[in-house]
Design a protein around this motif. Structure first.
Motif, PDB file in Angstrom:
ATOM      1  N   UNK A   1      -1.362   1.030   1.127  1.00 49.30           N
ATOM      2  CA  UNK A   1      -2.073   0.171   0.179  1.00 49.30           C
ATOM      3  C   UNK A   1      -2.352   0.916  -1.124  1.00 49.30           C
ATOM      4  N   UNK A   2      -2.721   2.194  -1.007  1.00 52.70           N
ATOM      5  CA  UNK A   2      -3.025   2.991  -2.192  1.00 52.70           C
ATOM      6  C   UNK A   2      -1.784   3.164  -3.060  1.00 52.70           C
ATOM      7  N   UNK A   3      -0.661   3.502  -2.446  1.00 52.01           N
ATOM      8  CA  UNK A   3       0.573   3.703  -3.211  1.00 52.01           C
ATOM      9  C   UNK A   3       1.021   2.405  -3.880  1.00 52.01           C
ATOM     10  N   UNK A   4       0.859   1.293  -3.177  1.00 50.77           N
ATOM     11  CA  UNK A   4       1.197   0.000  -3.777  1.00 50.77           C
ATOM     12  C   UNK A   4       0.319  -0.266  -4.994  1.00 50.77           C
ATOM     13  N   UNK A   5      -0.967   0.010  -4.869  1.00 54.54           N
ATOM     14  CA  UNK A   5      -1.911  -0.201  -5.967  1.00 54.54           C
ATOM     15  C   UNK A   5      -1.567   0.684  -7.165  1.00 54.54           C
ATOM     16  N   UNK A   6      -1.152   1.924  -6.902  1.00 53.38           N
ATOM     17  CA  UNK A   6      -0.831   2.849  -7.990  1.00 53.38           C
ATOM     18  C   UNK A   6       0.463   2.472  -8.705  1.00 53.38           C
ATOM     19  N   UNK A   7       1.342   1.735  -8.003  1.00 56.16           N
ATOM     20  CA  UNK A   7       2.600   1.332  -8.620  1.00 56.16           C
ATOM     21  C   UNK A   7       3.822   1.925  -7.972  1.00 56.16           C
ATOM     22  N   UNK A   8       3.719   2.264  -6.674  1.00 55.24           N
ATOM     23  CA  UNK A   8       4.865   2.822  -5.941  1.00 55.24           C
ATOM     24  C   UNK A   8       5.116   1.999  -4.679  1.00 55.24           C
ATOM     25  N   UNK A   9       5.518   0.730  -4.812  1.00 49.09           N
ATOM     26  CA  UNK A   9       5.720  -0.123  -3.629  1.00 49.09           C
ATOM     27  C   UNK A   9       6.877   0.333  -2.744  1.00 49.09           C
ATOM     28  N   UNK A  10       7.893   0.951  -3.327  1.00 46.50           N
ATOM     29  CA  UNK A  10       9.023   1.428  -2.516  1.00 46.50           C
ATOM     30  C   UNK A  10       8.561   2.538  -1.571  1.00 46.50           C
ATOM     31  N   UNK A  11       7.785   3.476  -2.087  1.00 49.21           N
ATOM     32  CA  UNK A  11       7.248   4.550  -1.254  1.00 49.21           C
ATOM     33  C   UNK A  11       6.298   3.984  -0.202  1.00 49.21           C
ATOM     34  N   UNK A  12       5.500   2.982  -0.595  1.00 53.34           N
ATOM     35  CA  UNK A  12       4.583   2.354   0.348  1.00 53.34           C
ATOM     36  C   UNK A  12       5.347   1.720   1.502  1.00 53.34           C
ATOM     37  N   UNK A  13       6.468   1.064   1.182  1.00 59.04           N
ATOM     38  CA  UNK A  13       7.295   0.471   2.226  1.00 59.04           C
ATOM     39  C   UNK A  13       7.874   1.553   3.134  1.00 59.04           C
ATOM     40  N   UNK A  14       8.206   2.708   2.551  1.00 55.53           N
ATOM     41  CA  UNK A  14       8.709   3.825   3.344  1.00 55.53           C
ATOM     42  C   UNK A  14       7.687   4.298   4.359  1.00 55.53           C
ATOM     43  N   UNK A  15       6.400   4.284   3.980  1.00 60.43           N
ATOM     44  CA  UNK A  15       5.323   4.656   4.900  1.00 60.43           C
ATOM     45  C   UNK A  15       5.303   3.705   6.091  1.00 60.43           C
ATOM     46  N   UNK A  16       5.352   2.404   5.812  1.00 59.23           N
ATOM     47  CA  UNK A  16       5.259   1.414   6.886  1.00 59.23           C
ATOM     48  C   UNK A  16       6.507   1.420   7.760  1.00 59.23           C
TER      49      UNK A  16
END
Length: 302
Positions: free
Chosen positions: A187-202
């Motif tokens: 959620x934090x990475x998505x908020x900061x502007x890194x949705x691709x990395x956030x998806x990698x986490x999930x």
């Protein structure tokens, strides 16, 4: 090979704030979490070439000024950006609402009043003083600053923006804010502007959960197989004992049929043996017949 953390920062650097207020807020986050920021000078050190590329653009957009010293992006190792000019530093401090005579670094709330500026500030803080662990190895995101008051106020800002508190800890004279839950990091990475990395986490989390389920299933299957083998060996030993004593032929026909089926199919399950009976019987019925054979063999051995 580029680290996961470096990849996150590269993703965050793909877009530079277009609004001046957001550029100021992002620079505010960078300066409060960078290596050195004060009346005597500014020093920002980074290994990220992408961050090094956007830094001059950000400072020009936010303050209309250049760095006094900056490296070539082609140079190996860490990149060091510096501002030593007193007038430039005072101009930057005024942009953040700081008094040149009583400077005490803190998160000046009017700079991060709008939602877009909150995100820009936290993005800058992460770019300058943050890191995130490769999700294949674990879940850990952190940002650190040497200013305790800044850490406390940023913690409150993150709770307001993200809806959850990071944890905090002292480390070598710095205060570190960190997250260790995969969903919060995503959620934090998505908020900061890194949705691709956030998806990698999930995706990494889902893969780990799937692998764990497969491993548990395999372990369960192995345990069940071991139990079947042990039970079959006990049954075969009982049948052999009864046959050697001449007692098997004296048993009821249905028990003799069960014994013969087990001898001819030592690796079969109870369900498979039950289907071989004439007529076929249930698994519990087959189990009862084999238990009767084992019990008779034990009584005969006494």
């Amino acid at each position: 090979m580029v680290s996961f953390s470096a990849g996150v920062k590269a993703e965050l650097c793909r877009a530079v704030p277009q609004k001046k207020c957001c550029a100021v807020a992002e620079c505010f986050g960078i300066l409060l979490f960078c290596n050195s920021f004060g009346q005597d000078g500014i020093r920002i050190v980074t290994e990220s070439r992408e961050f090094g590329y956007i830094l001059p653009i950000l400072f020009d957009r936010a303050f209309d000024l250049d760095f006094d010293s900056f490296p070539s992006l082609e140079a190996p190792g860490k990149l060091v950006f510096q501002i030593d000019d007193i007038d430039k530093i005072q101009s930057i401090l005024r942009s953040f609402g700081f008094d040149r005579d009583t400077l005490s670094l803190h998160v000046n709330l009017p700079v991060v009043e709008d939602d877009c500026c909150k995100a820009a500030f936290l993005r800058g803080a992460f770019l300058a003083g943050g890191s995130v662990t490769d999700p294949e190895k674990g879940y850990h995101l952190e940002i650190g600053t040497s200013h305790i008051s800044v850490a406390k106020e940023t913690l409150m800002l993150m709770e307001e923006a993200l809806g959850f508190y990071p944890k905090s800890a002292g480390r070598g004279g710095s205060q570190v804010l960190y997250l260790k839950q995969s969903d919060q990091i995503s959620d934090c990475l998505t908020y900061l502007g890194a949705p691709v990395a956030a998806m990698g986490i999930m995706e990494a989390k889902l893969e780990k959960e799937l692998n764990n389920k497969v491993n548990r299933r395999c372990n369960c299957d192995d345990a069940n197989t071991s139990k079947v083998v042990e039970a079959a060996q006990e049954q075969l030993a009982a049948i052999r004992s009864l046959r050697e004593r001449g007692l098997l032929e004296q048993m009821p026909q249905k028990l003799q049929a069960a014994a013969l089926a087990r001898e001819n199919n030592p690796e079969s399950s109870l369900t498979e043996l039950a289907a071989l009976m004439e007529p076929p019987i249930s698994k519990p019925a087959m189990n009862n017949r084999l238990k009767k054979i084992i019990q008779t063999a034990k009584e005969a051995a006494l």
